[in-house]
Each structure stands twice: as C-alpha cells, then as structure tokens.
Design a protein around this motif. Sequence first.
Motif, PDB file in Angstrom:
ATOM      1  N   ASN A 154       0.838  -1.207   0.000  1.00 20.43           N
ATOM      2  CA  ASN A 154       0.000   0.000   0.000  1.00 20.43           C
ATOM      3  C   ASN A 154       0.871   1.255   0.000  1.00 20.43           C
ATOM      4  O   ASN A 154       1.848   1.352   0.749  1.00 20.43           O
ATOM      5  CB  ASN A 154      -0.898   0.010   1.242  1.00 20.43           C
ATOM      6  N   LEU A 155       0.515   2.217  -0.858  1.00 21.39           N
ATOM      7  CA  LEU A 155       1.196   3.519  -0.915  1.00 21.39           C
ATOM      8  C   LEU A 155       0.194   4.565  -0.448  1.00 21.39           C
ATOM      9  O   LEU A 155      -0.663   5.028  -1.211  1.00 21.39           O
ATOM     10  CB  LEU A 155       1.675   3.818  -2.331  1.00 21.39           C
ATOM     11  N   SER A 156       0.267   4.905   0.826  1.00 23.89           N
ATOM     12  CA  SER A 156      -0.752   5.746   1.451  1.00 23.89           C
ATOM     13  C   SER A 156      -0.702   7.167   0.899  1.00 23.89           C
ATOM     14  O   SER A 156       0.371   7.786   0.839  1.00 23.89           O
ATOM     15  CB  SER A 156      -0.546   5.781   2.961  1.00 23.89           C
ATOM     16  N   PRO A 157      -1.865   7.728   0.505  1.00 25.03           N
ATOM     17  CA  PRO A 157      -1.896   9.113  -0.004  1.00 25.03           C
ATOM     18  C   PRO A 157      -1.643  10.161   1.071  1.00 25.03           C
ATOM     19  O   PRO A 157      -1.414  11.332   0.761  1.00 25.03           O
ATOM     20  CB  PRO A 157      -3.315   9.232  -0.574  1.00 25.03           C
ATOM     21  N   GLU A 158      -1.653   9.750   2.345  1.00 25.80           N
ATOM     22  CA  GLU A 158      -1.369  10.685   3.425  1.00 25.80           C
ATOM     23  C   GLU A 158       0.127  10.921   3.590  1.00 25.80           C
ATOM     24  O   GLU A 158       0.545  11.910   4.196  1.00 25.80           O
ATOM     25  CB  GLU A 158      -1.943  10.144   4.741  1.00 25.80           C
ATOM     26  N   GLY A 159       0.931  10.013   3.064  1.00 26.79           N
ATOM     27  CA  GLY A 159       2.374  10.162   3.176  1.00 26.79           C
ATOM     28  C   GLY A 159       2.916  11.132   2.141  1.00 26.79           C
ATOM     29  O   GLY A 159       2.255  11.482   1.162  1.00 26.79           O
ATOM     30  N   THR A 160       4.141  11.547   2.355  1.00 30.54           N
ATOM     31  CA  THR A 160       4.790  12.473   1.416  1.00 30.54           C
ATOM     32  C   THR A 160       5.946  11.820   0.681  1.00 30.54           C
ATOM     33  O   THR A 160       6.367  12.320  -0.368  1.00 30.54           O
ATOM     34  CB  THR A 160       5.311  13.707   2.176  1.00 30.54           C
ATOM     35  N   GLN A 161       6.441  10.744   1.211  1.00 30.21           N
ATOM     36  CA  GLN A 161       7.520  10.034   0.542  1.00 30.21           C
ATOM     37  C   GLN A 161       7.608   8.596   1.075  1.00 30.21           C
ATOM     38  O   GLN A 161       7.116   8.292   2.151  1.00 30.21           O
ATOM     39  CB  GLN A 161       8.858  10.743   0.750  1.00 30.21           C
ATOM     40  N   HIS A 162       8.235   7.753   0.231  1.00 28.19           N
ATOM     41  CA  HIS A 162       8.421   6.349   0.619  1.00 28.19           C
ATOM     42  C   HIS A 162       9.611   5.803  -0.151  1.00 28.19           C
ATOM     43  O   HIS A 162       9.783   6.111  -1.343  1.00 28.19           O
ATOM     44  CB  HIS A 162       7.167   5.517   0.323  1.00 28.19           C
ATOM     45  N   SER A 163      10.439   5.012   0.510  1.00 29.94           N
ATOM     46  CA  SER A 163      11.623   4.454  -0.149  1.00 29.94           C
ATOM     47  C   SER A 163      11.655   2.936   0.014  1.00 29.94           C
ATOM     48  O   SER A 163      11.273   2.402   1.066  1.00 29.94           O
ATOM     49  CB  SER A 163      12.910   5.047   0.437  1.00 29.94           C
ATOM     50  N   ILE A 164      12.105   2.273  -1.029  1.00 32.67           N
ATOM     51  CA  ILE A 164      12.362   0.831  -0.981  1.00 32.67           C
ATOM     52  C   ILE A 164      13.857   0.666  -1.183  1.00 32.67           C
ATOM     53  O   ILE A 164      14.387   0.967  -2.267  1.00 32.67           O
ATOM     54  CB  ILE A 164      11.576   0.073  -2.073  1.00 32.67           C
ATOM     55  N   ALA A 190      12.730   5.498  -4.777  1.00 30.79           N
ATOM     56  CA  ALA A 190      12.166   6.560  -3.934  1.00 30.79           C
ATOM     57  C   ALA A 190      10.893   7.108  -4.564  1.00 30.79           C
ATOM     58  O   ALA A 190      10.860   7.426  -5.765  1.00 30.79           O
ATOM     59  CB  ALA A 190      13.181   7.676  -3.738  1.00 30.79           C
ATOM     60  N   PHE A 191       9.829   7.235  -3.746  1.00 33.72           N
ATOM     61  CA  PHE A 191       8.551   7.818  -4.171  1.00 33.72           C
ATOM     62  C   PHE A 191       8.435   9.181  -3.484  1.00 33.72           C
ATOM     63  O   PHE A 191       8.356   9.273  -2.255  1.00 33.72           O
ATOM     64  CB  PHE A 191       7.382   6.924  -3.756  1.00 33.72           C
ATOM     65  N   THR A 232      11.996   7.696  -8.449  1.00 35.30           N
ATOM     66  CA  THR A 232      13.399   7.815  -8.831  1.00 35.30           C
ATOM     67  C   THR A 232      14.127   6.528  -8.444  1.00 35.30           C
ATOM     68  O   THR A 232      14.051   6.084  -7.295  1.00 35.30           O
ATOM     69  CB  THR A 232      14.071   9.004  -8.133  1.00 35.30           C
ATOM     70  N   VAL A 233      14.814   5.941  -9.415  1.00 34.24           N
ATOM     71  CA  VAL A 233      15.577   4.713  -9.186  1.00 34.24           C
ATOM     72  C   VAL A 233      17.061   5.067  -9.214  1.00 34.24           C
ATOM     73  O   VAL A 233      17.541   5.648 -10.201  1.00 34.24           O
ATOM     74  CB  VAL A 233      15.258   3.638 -10.241  1.00 34.24           C
ATOM     75  N   THR A 249      16.843   6.260 -13.519  1.00 34.67           N
ATOM     76  CA  THR A 249      15.661   6.720 -14.238  1.00 34.67           C
ATOM     77  C   THR A 249      14.746   7.467 -13.285  1.00 34.67           C
ATOM     78  O   THR A 249      14.832   7.317 -12.060  1.00 34.67           O
ATOM     79  CB  THR A 249      14.895   5.545 -14.868  1.00 34.67           C
ATOM     80  N   THR A 250      13.871   8.279 -13.861  1.00 36.29           N
ATOM     81  CA  THR A 250      12.843   8.989 -13.103  1.00 36.29           C
ATOM     82  C   THR A 250      11.544   8.930 -13.907  1.00 36.29           C
ATOM     83  O   THR A 250      11.551   9.095 -15.140  1.00 36.29           O
ATOM     84  CB  THR A 250      13.223  10.460 -12.862  1.00 36.29           C
ATOM     85  N   GLY A 251      10.439   8.710 -13.236  1.00 36.42           N
ATOM     86  CA  GLY A 251       9.151   8.649 -13.922  1.00 36.42           C
ATOM     87  C   GLY A 251       8.020   8.856 -12.944  1.00 36.42           C
ATOM     88  O   GLY A 251       8.241   9.260 -11.791  1.00 36.42           O
TER      89      GLY A 251
END
Length: 393
Positions: free
Chosen positions: A159-169, A187-188, A205-206, A214-216
């Motif tokens: 899940n990628l919560s819309p309340e967050g501002t960023q997320h990294s794997i 990075a999201f 961003t990868v 890459t960025t998309g």
Amino acid sequence: MIDTVFIGMSGLSSYSKGLKAISNNVTNLNTPGFKTSQLQFTDLFYQGSQNGTGAGRFGNGVGTNGTNLNFMAGDFRSTGNELDVAVNGQGFFVLRDEQSNLRYTKAGQFEFNGNGVLVNRNGSEKVMAYDAGNLREITLQGMQSNPPKATSEIVLKGNLSPEGTQHSINNVAVFDSAGKQHNLTVAFTDKKLDATTGEVSWTVTVKENATTLTTGDYKFKNSLAVGGSDALSFSFNPAGAAASTVTMKLGPNVQAFNLGTTSSLEVDSKDGYGVGTLAKQAFDDEGHLVLNYSNGQSDKRYQLAMARFSNLDSLEQMGSNQFQAKDANAVSYTVASKGQDAIRSRAVEISNVDLSQEFSDLILNQRGYQASSQIVSTANEMIQELFEMKGRR
C-alpha cells in the motif's frame, strides 16, 4: 541292477545342481536387483515295452532343464544416496559397456566418473538416457555451472498511502547481464493531486548509490493504479556488462488506501540471477536427472531410459546384477512416468529372495539327495550280494 545305480547317480547329480541354485539365491539375499532362479527337473527317457499305458516301461532317472528366473519385484530399501534409484514396475535401467553392448539391470546404483559421465557403480558401464527415440549417455559436460540472467522485471506489492509524502524501498537486488548483483533504491516523492481527473501521481526515482538510473511517474485513482501509468522501464548498463532493460511495475496487489502516513510498498517478485555452480544432483519420480545450482536454478536435460520386454524369458543373467537380451526384438525403450515404472530416488530394489521358500526347497533337495544316495547304496549292496552268491557256487 547297474541301471539302478545310474538312475540313482542322476538324482545325485540333479539335486546337487538344485543345491547350487538354492545356495546362489540365498547368498545373494542382500544383492540389489538380484532375481532368484529355480532349477527345472525333468524325467529322462523311457525304454521297454510299448504295450498299454506305460506297461513294462522303465525310466532312466532325473535330469535338469536349466533354471527359470523369477522377476517378481523385491522390496525397496532407502540408501540416502541421491544417485541411487529403483524402478517401481517392470522396466529395467539400460547400460552400455565399453564394447557398446547393451545390458539391463534393476540395481540402480549410479555415480559420475572423473569425466562427468554417469556410470554404473559396479562395472562402470555408462547409464543410458532416452531422448527423441535415441539412447545417449548422461554427461555433466558444459553443465557444471549455470549462466546468469539479467533482471528484466520487478513487481511491487503493498500500500502507498496518499497521506504520506515520501516512501523508499531500499536494497532492491538486481543482476546485470554478467551476473553481478547491484542494490538499487526506489524513492517515491513529490506527490501531486490532479483535481480535474482525481488522479494522484508520484515521482519515482531509481538510483544505484548516487547515480540516478531513471525517473518517472506512477498514477493512482480511487486507490488503484492507473493503467498505462503503472510501469517504469529503464536501461541498465553498468560497467563490464551489456545493456539490459528493466521494467518495474505495480502488481495487482498494490493499492493506495488512506492508512496514515506509513506505506508498505515493497518488492513482491523479480527475476534475474547470477552465475550458479552445480550444488546437487538427484533423480525425480519420472527419472529426470535434476541438477540444482547455487543460484536457485535447476536443469532437467536428461531422463533415464527404461527397457521393457515382451518376453522376460529372453533375459539371461550376466553377473554384476546385469542381464542381456537373447532376443533383441523382445525389448523396447521408453522413459518412466508416474503411472508406469515410476522411479524411487535415494533407494534401491533389493533381491526378491524368499528365505522361507528357499529353505523349503533346500529340505526337498536334501531329502531327494539322501534318497538317491540310498538307491545307489541299496543297488550296490544287491550287486555285492550277487557277487557273493556267484562266488559260493
């Protein structure tokens, strides 16, 4: 009277052969793949008057017609050896000796020789595989290692919560075309809402270390990924390796529900692997030689040949747990299957010797031998009595 001695002698000779067959069976009690044999007795020709049904006719003792093999299956014994196999059926393993003669065996005790060829452990005959109607040897040549495969697809889940501002794997392990592993960071960031369409986009961003690959953008609507905006492809061209293309996509298990500021998006699956070295060899229940490599890959290139016989009487024992076919037209070749001639790995078929039957036959042979000996002794006494009577005249 002399004929009686010879008749008795025929019994002694025949029962001696019977004892030899029994002793051979008993001493091979623990011989893998051994099949018992039973001596066949026959009465010898008759002579005398032809009047009536056997009237006035006398036999000339007992003879033998050789042995019959009993091909009833023996029990299976676990050995723990990965290259030991047994056939649960009528099939035989196929071996080829140095003179290219084909031999057949139930004793599946195999090993790889110094040249990487699968051979019989007792005798070093080559073990045959069956492929496209042909028998061929099983070799590890060119199969000691497994070539690498570059990562081409990464699938995400969570899940990628819309309340967050960023997320990294972090530490997303991928392989280049040379088999080298690289750890990437995904990075999201820069979340945006399109009020007109209701779509939420994230900038992805990868990176590998400080290098951006890459960025998309990924887009969501109604908490689900938007088709056409749920995948990102980039060229991966590290030094020393040929360029490859990696596609990172949102899997069917990706959502964007409001679960607070914490997201659980992570890698679900990915392909690609490095160079693998041969780690294990074993047979499956269809006779495939399964080669397992250190990179998690496997190979099933060879399948054991199975010989089946329309007439088992065409087989004769050759020693070393092997048989040969007296009639080449009686044998056909195929492979094992789960329904017919299934293979049991890490096990061998032991002999089919039935000790209770052998001891019963032993007693019968012993009694027969004793009786034949008594006949010879009695006839000898009678002849001696005749000589004494002649001497008194």
